[in-house]
Scaffold this active site. Structure first.
Site, PDB file in Angstrom:
ATOM      1  N   HIS A  66       0.858  -1.195   0.000  1.00  0.00           N
ATOM      2  CA  HIS A  66       0.000   0.000   0.000  1.00  0.00           C
ATOM      3  C   HIS A  66       0.891   1.240   0.000  1.00  0.00           C
ATOM      4  CE1 HIS A  66      -3.650  -2.349   0.877  1.00  0.00           C
ATOM      5  NE2 HIS A  66      -2.843  -3.101   1.612  1.00  0.00           N
ATOM      6  N   LEU A  67       0.713   2.085  -1.010  1.00  0.00           N
ATOM      7  CA  LEU A  67       1.582   3.260  -1.120  1.00  0.00           C
ATOM      8  C   LEU A  67       0.891   4.575  -0.742  1.00  0.00           C
ATOM      9  CD1 LEU A  67       3.766   2.440  -4.247  1.00  0.00           C
ATOM     10  CD2 LEU A  67       4.095   1.836  -1.856  1.00  0.00           C
ATOM     11  N   ARG A  68      -0.412   4.594  -0.598  1.00  0.00           N
ATOM     12  CA  ARG A  68      -1.168   5.728  -0.030  1.00  0.00           C
ATOM     13  C   ARG A  68      -1.243   6.965  -0.921  1.00  0.00           C
ATOM     14  NH1 ARG A  68      -3.308   1.992   2.982  1.00  0.00           N
ATOM     15  NH2 ARG A  68      -2.175   1.450   4.883  1.00  0.00           N
ATOM     16  N   ASP A 157      -8.949  -4.906  -2.023  1.00  0.00           N
ATOM     17  CA  ASP A 157      -8.234  -5.108  -0.757  1.00  0.00           C
ATOM     18  C   ASP A 157      -8.375  -3.918   0.190  1.00  0.00           C
ATOM     19  OD1 ASP A 157      -6.394  -6.703   0.931  1.00  0.00           O
ATOM     20  OD2 ASP A 157      -5.196  -4.893   0.749  1.00  0.00           O
ATOM     21  N   ASP A 337       2.153  -7.029   2.456  1.00  0.00           N
ATOM     22  CA  ASP A 337       1.003  -6.228   2.901  1.00  0.00           C
ATOM     23  C   ASP A 337       1.500  -4.967   3.602  1.00  0.00           C
ATOM     24  OD1 ASP A 337      -1.533  -5.288   3.374  1.00  0.00           O
ATOM     25  OD2 ASP A 337      -2.071  -6.799   4.859  1.00  0.00           O
TER      26      ASP A 337
HETATM   27 ZN   LIG Z   1      -6.045  -6.935   2.870  1.00  0.00          ZN
END
Ligand SMILES: [Zn+2]
Length: 463
Positions: A66-68, A157, A337
């Site tokens: 996740h890079l936001r 996700d 993750d």
């Molecule tokens: Zn997830």
């Protein structure tokens, strides 16, 4: 001939090349960004070179980060995420689409790609598109347009694909496009208000339980829908990410044995950490012996918000099942993750803290800890970070077909010193997300160099 690319010579290292199934002493030479020499040493030249020192392996691939950006650049930007990746040994990462706005149309992908280009990082940034518009779960996103734009899969996700009807349509549509649906397996009606893994630790701490059945039910549903879709769309593919329970992994094991096109990954934290950590224990999953309060394992305060993650840290037997799944191939890959958060989103009571652990930079160290404990062969750990995820991605990475120590290819590799231990601190992490329960702990395996696509992505200070 001299070009502008980087040069590097490493002599007397331990090479691990999962693509050829080979490991042993060797030298490598990088000239002008090209891996020109991979020399396996034998006889007297190989003497005294073991797997405990400098190790050279292909660059790691993360299927789930996740890079936001866009939307929450205080937690992470594309640039800081790619820097964290390089520091962790990753030369390819797949960004998840739960940004703000969600990556549900090609314009958002273009933004993310522009940020990656502007960062100057050579780390390959791939992206998953959302399954549903705005990740709202109501209607399919523009899967065809996203596929044309180059996403590597589809995922809601952060949440599961809520409706089985939509999941069915998505598996069919994505399958026709040659792409997998990447599902976060969670039955939300069982996890509303849940705080920590349902079990002994949650009971003692008074936290609301998060049952493993929530994951098992979702996986069972997904597999049933997949089997149903396959009759119409033989290309349908399902990837289950961050599985954390023995029950769910058992379902995947059986589905694979039955020939279903399903793959899955486990995270470093689910195989090495347990719910005991929420109580204040800091021993590895394989060191757990039962009741952490009675055997002296509690060394920190309870309720550290850095341990709040979805799915939650599980009981030791679930962590052991994650490791077993990795060992027997039920789990195809380790994915981080990586879920960076600001301090503000974490500095609240445990059950209200944002879910997630900043994981790109500690994945190697956590896996090497399992290797050092004799729980995981080094070659399998490297496989799970390289050829394993590469198989899940297929041809959609620029390295398709060459994830290995391949002479003549652009250098895409990691050099780490397995014997060098480093302390995880906020300052050592390139990620803006300092939210890891490993802060203050020592990990083995400092990364010395990461090459990505023929360019130097990371070099340890002092090299
Ligand atoms: Zn997830």
């Amino acid at each position: 001939m001299t070009g502008s690319g980087p040069d590097l010579e490493i002599s007397g290292a331990w090479l691990v090349d999962p693509a050829s199934g080979r490991e042993g002493p060797g030298d490598i030479v990088v000239e002008d960004g090209i891996l020109t020499g991979v020399l396996w040493l034998t006889g007297a030249e190989a003497e005294g070179i073991g797997p405990d020192g400098v190790v050279v392996v292909p660059g790691f691939i993360d299927l789930h980060a996740h890079l936001r950006e866009p939307g929450n650049e205080d937690a992470e930007t594309v640039a800081t995420g790619l820097a964290a990746a390089a520091h962790g040994g990753f030369s390819t990462i797949c960004a998840m689409p739960n940004t703000t706005p969600a990556l549900d149309e090609p314009g958002v992908l273009a933004l993310v790609r522009a940020a990656a280009a502007a960062s100057g990082s050579p780390v390959e940034l791939l992206a998953h598109g959302a399954v549903t518009a705005g990740r709202g779960g109501e209607q399919l996103a523009a899967l065809g347009e996203l596929a044309d734009a180059g996403v590597v899969g589809f995922s809601d996700d952060g949440s599961p694909v809520r409706s089985a009807t939509i999941l069915r349509a998505a598996l069919a549509y994505a399958g026709a496009l040659g792409l997998p649906i990447v599902d976060h397996a969670e039955e939300p009606s069982l996890t509303a208000g849940a705080e920590a893994n349902d079990g002994f630790v949650a009971t003692v701490l008074g936290l609301r339980g998060w049952p493993s059945a929530a994951e098992e039910m979702a996986v069972a549903r997904d597999l049933a829908v997949l089997a149903d879709v396959l009759a119409d769309v033989p290309g349908a593919r399902l990837h289950l990410t961050h599985l954390s329970t023995a029950a769910a992994l058992g379902l995947v094991r059986r589905a694979k044995a039955a020939g279903l096109p399903v793959t899955c990954d486990v995270t470093p934290h689910h195989l090495a950490l347990t719910d005991e950590w929420v109580a204040g224990a800091r021993r590895w999953a394989w060191e757990a012996t039962g009741d952490p309060w009675s055997d002296g394992a509690i060394v920190a305060g309870p309720f550290a918000p850095s341990l709040r993650v979805n799915p939650p840290l599980r009981a030791p037997d679930d962590a052991a099942a994650c490791l077993a799944a990795l060992l027997d191939g039920t789990a195809d890959a380790v994915a981080t993750d990586h879920a960076p958060h600001t301090e503000v989103d974490k500095a609240v009571e445990f059950g209200l803290a944002a879910n997630g652990i900043s994981g790109l930079e500690t994945a190697l160290g956590v896996l090497l800890t399992a290797v050092n404990a004799g729980r995981l062969p080094l070659a399998r750990a490297i496989e799970a970070l390289t050829t394993g995820p590469a198989r899940v991605l297929g041809a959609r990475s620029r390295r398709a077909g060459s994830v290995g120590l391949v002479e003549g290819a652009p250098a895409d590799l990691v050099v780490f010193d397995r014997g060098a231990r480093w302390t995880v601190t906020a300052d050592t992490l390139a990620s803006r997300g300092k939210n890891t329960p490993l802060l203050g702990m020592e990990l083995p395996g400092a990364v010395l160099f990461t090459f990505a696509g023929g360019r130097l992505a990371y070099e340890a200070p002092g090299n």
